[in-house]
Design a protein around this motif. Structure first.
Motif, PDB file in Angstrom:
ATOM      1  N   ARG A 263       0.846  -1.201   0.000  1.00 32.82           N
ATOM      2  CA  ARG A 263       0.000   0.000   0.000  1.00 32.82           C
ATOM      3  C   ARG A 263       0.874   1.241   0.000  1.00 32.82           C
ATOM      4  N   ASP A 264       0.333   2.329  -0.539  1.00 30.81           N
ATOM      5  CA  ASP A 264       1.040   3.615  -0.531  1.00 30.81           C
ATOM      6  C   ASP A 264       2.499   3.415  -0.976  1.00 30.81           C
ATOM      7  N   SER A 265       2.673   2.839  -2.134  1.00 33.07           N
ATOM      8  CA  SER A 265       4.016   2.493  -2.604  1.00 33.07           C
ATOM      9  C   SER A 265       4.904   3.735  -2.700  1.00 33.07           C
ATOM     10  N   GLN A 266       6.183   3.519  -2.403  1.00 26.22           N
ATOM     11  CA  GLN A 266       7.178   4.581  -2.384  1.00 26.22           C
ATOM     12  C   GLN A 266       8.288   4.263  -3.391  1.00 26.22           C
ATOM     13  N   PRO A 267       8.984   5.279  -3.866  1.00 23.60           N
ATOM     14  CA  PRO A 267      10.119   5.012  -4.777  1.00 23.60           C
ATOM     15  C   PRO A 267      11.147   4.071  -4.157  1.00 23.60           C
ATOM     16  N   SER A 268      11.265   4.093  -2.825  1.00 21.95           N
ATOM     17  CA  SER A 268      12.212   3.196  -2.156  1.00 21.95           C
ATOM     18  C   SER A 268      11.771   1.732  -2.212  1.00 21.95           C
ATOM     19  N   ASP A 269      10.535   1.485  -2.626  1.00 20.87           N
ATOM     20  CA  ASP A 269      10.054   0.103  -2.801  1.00 20.87           C
ATOM     21  C   ASP A 269      10.513  -0.483  -4.132  1.00 20.87           C
ATOM     22  N   SER A 270      11.103   0.332  -4.976  1.00 20.42           N
ATOM     23  CA  SER A 270      11.567  -0.157  -6.278  1.00 20.42           C
ATOM     24  C   SER A 270      12.638  -1.219  -6.080  1.00 20.42           C
ATOM     25  N   ALA A 271      12.358  -2.409  -6.528  1.00 21.24           N
ATOM     26  CA  ALA A 271      13.238  -3.557  -6.300  1.00 21.24           C
ATOM     27  C   ALA A 271      12.645  -4.749  -7.044  1.00 21.24           C
ATOM     28  N   THR A 272      13.334  -5.874  -6.949  1.00 20.40           N
ATOM     29  CA  THR A 272      12.779  -7.141  -7.443  1.00 20.40           C
ATOM     30  C   THR A 272      12.188  -7.897  -6.264  1.00 20.40           C
ATOM     31  N   TYR A 273      10.976  -8.374  -6.425  1.00 20.36           N
ATOM     32  CA  TYR A 273      10.280  -9.107  -5.366  1.00 20.36           C
ATOM     33  C   TYR A 273      10.189 -10.572  -5.771  1.00 20.36           C
ATOM     34  N   LEU A 274      10.642 -11.427  -4.877  1.00 23.50           N
ATOM     35  CA  LEU A 274      10.696 -12.859  -5.147  1.00 23.50           C
ATOM     36  C   LEU A 274       9.855 -13.621  -4.140  1.00 23.50           C
TER      37      LEU A 274
ATOM     38  N   LEU B 296      15.640 -22.890  -0.528  1.00 20.94           N
ATOM     39  CA  LEU B 296      14.519 -22.108  -1.030  1.00 20.94           C
ATOM     40  C   LEU B 296      14.418 -22.268  -2.541  1.00 20.94           C
ATOM     41  N   THR B 297      13.188 -22.464  -3.005  1.00 24.82           N
ATOM     42  CA  THR B 297      12.908 -22.416  -4.436  1.00 24.82           C
ATOM     43  C   THR B 297      12.206 -21.098  -4.698  1.00 24.82           C
ATOM     44  N   PHE B 298      12.806 -20.297  -5.566  1.00 23.86           N
ATOM     45  CA  PHE B 298      12.294 -18.953  -5.813  1.00 23.86           C
ATOM     46  C   PHE B 298      11.438 -18.907  -7.072  1.00 23.86           C
ATOM     47  N   GLY B 299      10.514 -17.964  -7.084  1.00 29.84           N
ATOM     48  CA  GLY B 299       9.842 -17.599  -8.317  1.00 29.84           C
ATOM     49  C   GLY B 299      10.802 -16.776  -9.162  1.00 29.84           C
ATOM     50  N   GLN B 300      10.370 -16.442 -10.379  1.00 27.53           N
ATOM     51  CA  GLN B 300      11.260 -15.750 -11.310  1.00 27.53           C
ATOM     52  C   GLN B 300      11.558 -14.321 -10.876  1.00 27.53           C
ATOM     53  N   GLY B 301      10.745 -13.771  -9.981  1.00 26.35           N
ATOM     54  CA  GLY B 301      10.947 -12.402  -9.530  1.00 26.35           C
ATOM     55  C   GLY B 301      10.180 -11.406 -10.375  1.00 26.35           C
ATOM     56  N   THR B 302       9.627 -10.404  -9.727  1.00 21.59           N
ATOM     57  CA  THR B 302       8.938  -9.307 -10.413  1.00 21.59           C
ATOM     58  C   THR B 302       9.692  -8.025 -10.133  1.00 21.59           C
ATOM     59  N   ILE B 303      10.112  -7.366 -11.209  1.00 24.68           N
ATOM     60  CA  ILE B 303      10.811  -6.085 -11.062  1.00 24.68           C
ATOM     61  C   ILE B 303       9.765  -4.984 -10.922  1.00 24.68           C
ATOM     62  N   LEU B 304       9.825  -4.294  -9.796  1.00 25.47           N
ATOM     63  CA  LEU B 304       8.880  -3.209  -9.517  1.00 25.47           C
ATOM     64  C   LEU B 304       9.599  -1.869  -9.543  1.00 25.47           C
ATOM     65  N   THR B 305       9.022  -0.928 -10.268  1.00 21.80           N
ATOM     66  CA  THR B 305       9.517   0.449 -10.268  1.00 21.80           C
ATOM     67  C   THR B 305       8.390   1.357  -9.819  1.00 21.80           C
ATOM     68  N   VAL B 306       8.658   2.136  -8.777  1.00 24.09           N
ATOM     69  CA  VAL B 306       7.688   3.129  -8.304  1.00 24.09           C
ATOM     70  C   VAL B 306       8.255   4.496  -8.637  1.00 24.09           C
ATOM     71  N   HIS B 307       7.568   5.211  -9.518  1.00 26.80           N
ATOM     72  CA  HIS B 307       8.114   6.504  -9.943  1.00 26.80           C
ATOM     73  C   HIS B 307       7.392   7.638  -9.224  1.00 26.80           C
ATOM     74  N   PRO B 308       8.189   8.664  -8.868  1.00 27.09           N
ATOM     75  CA  PRO B 308       7.607   9.787  -8.108  1.00 27.09           C
ATOM     76  C   PRO B 308       6.523  10.516  -8.909  1.00 27.09           C
TER      77      PRO B 308
END
Lengths: 116, 116
Positions: A77-88, A104-116
């Motif tokens: 919620r209320d995403s911030q630019p500092s949340d920009s990362a890959t989430y696995l 650990l078996t990981f998913g492929q990862g989702t690259i998230l970009t939060v722009h100001p």
């Protein structure tokens, strides 16, 4: 079929948006599910883990498990630019009987970009 | 708080050379995991150690070997390096299995290996 599949994205959202990240898994016996965040050129860090079904909330982050659909989600919620990362999403090898450990078996990862 | 230490952080090698990556776990952690992450890929489990004994083995090439020492640090030895070995190598440590609960893995910053 991989044990865990993840929408690869990438995902680009404006600051303040609600972000939804999703994974599916194959083994109905799994009970523990993890979400890791990885910044560029850094190691993954554990954000949250959930056990069995239901929701778990930590600040702006909510992890949700739907065992009937074998579907796990992470909401920001209320995403911030500092949340920009890959989430696995990640699933540990030993994953039943109240104990979670092992590789650990990981998913492929989702690259998230939060722009100001 | 102390974190997982990996050395070196960057390593450049020629094909057919050897490389040794080192991992120093968080104090009191007795379990070490090694993962390989190729460009744009999720981390893949290589091998793990618990109390200095190999506890699990993943997709680790026969050219690679690893061990955990009496002080719990671990080394990943890679021989006859190939171009495809270029990747980020992460070490993670944890407190190991226990009677119930979640065994959280804490990742180091990684070693970036480039094979030319």
């Amino acid at each position: 079929q991989k044990e865990v599949e993840q929408d690869p994205g990438p995902l680009s959202v404006p600051e303040g948006a609600i972000v939804s990240l999703n994974c599916t898994y194959s083994n109905s016996a799994f009970q523990y599910f993890m979400w890791y965040r990885q910044y560029s050129r850094k190691g993954p860090e554990l954000l949250m883990y959930t056990y069995s079904s239901g929701n778990k909330e930590d600040g702006r982050f909510t992890a949700q498990v739907d065992k009937s659909s074998k579907y796990i989600s992470l909401f920001i919620r209320d995403s911030q630019p500092s949340d920009s990362a890959t989430y696995l999403c990640a699933i540990p090898k030993s994953n039943a009987g109240g104990t979670s450990y092992g590789k650990l078996t990981f998913g492929q990862g989702t690259i998230l970009t939060v722009h100001p | 708080a102390a974190g997982v230490i990996q050395s070196p952080r960057h390593l450049i090698k020629e094909k057919r050379e050897t490389a040794t990556l080192k991992c120093y776990p968080i104090p009191r952690h007795d379990t070490v995991y090694w993962y390989q992450q190729g460009p744009g890929q999720d981390p893949q489990f290589l091998i793990s150690f618990y109390e200095k004994m190999q506890s699990d083995k993943g997709s680790i090439p026969d050219r690679f070997s690893a061990q955990q020492f009496s002080d719990y640090h671990s080394e990943l030895n890679m021989s006859s390096l190939e171009l495809g070995d270029s990747a980020l190598y992460f070490c993670a440590s944890s407190l190991g299995t226990s009677a119930g609960g979640t065994d959280t893995q804490y990742f180091g910053p990684g070693t970036r290996l480039t094979v030319l």
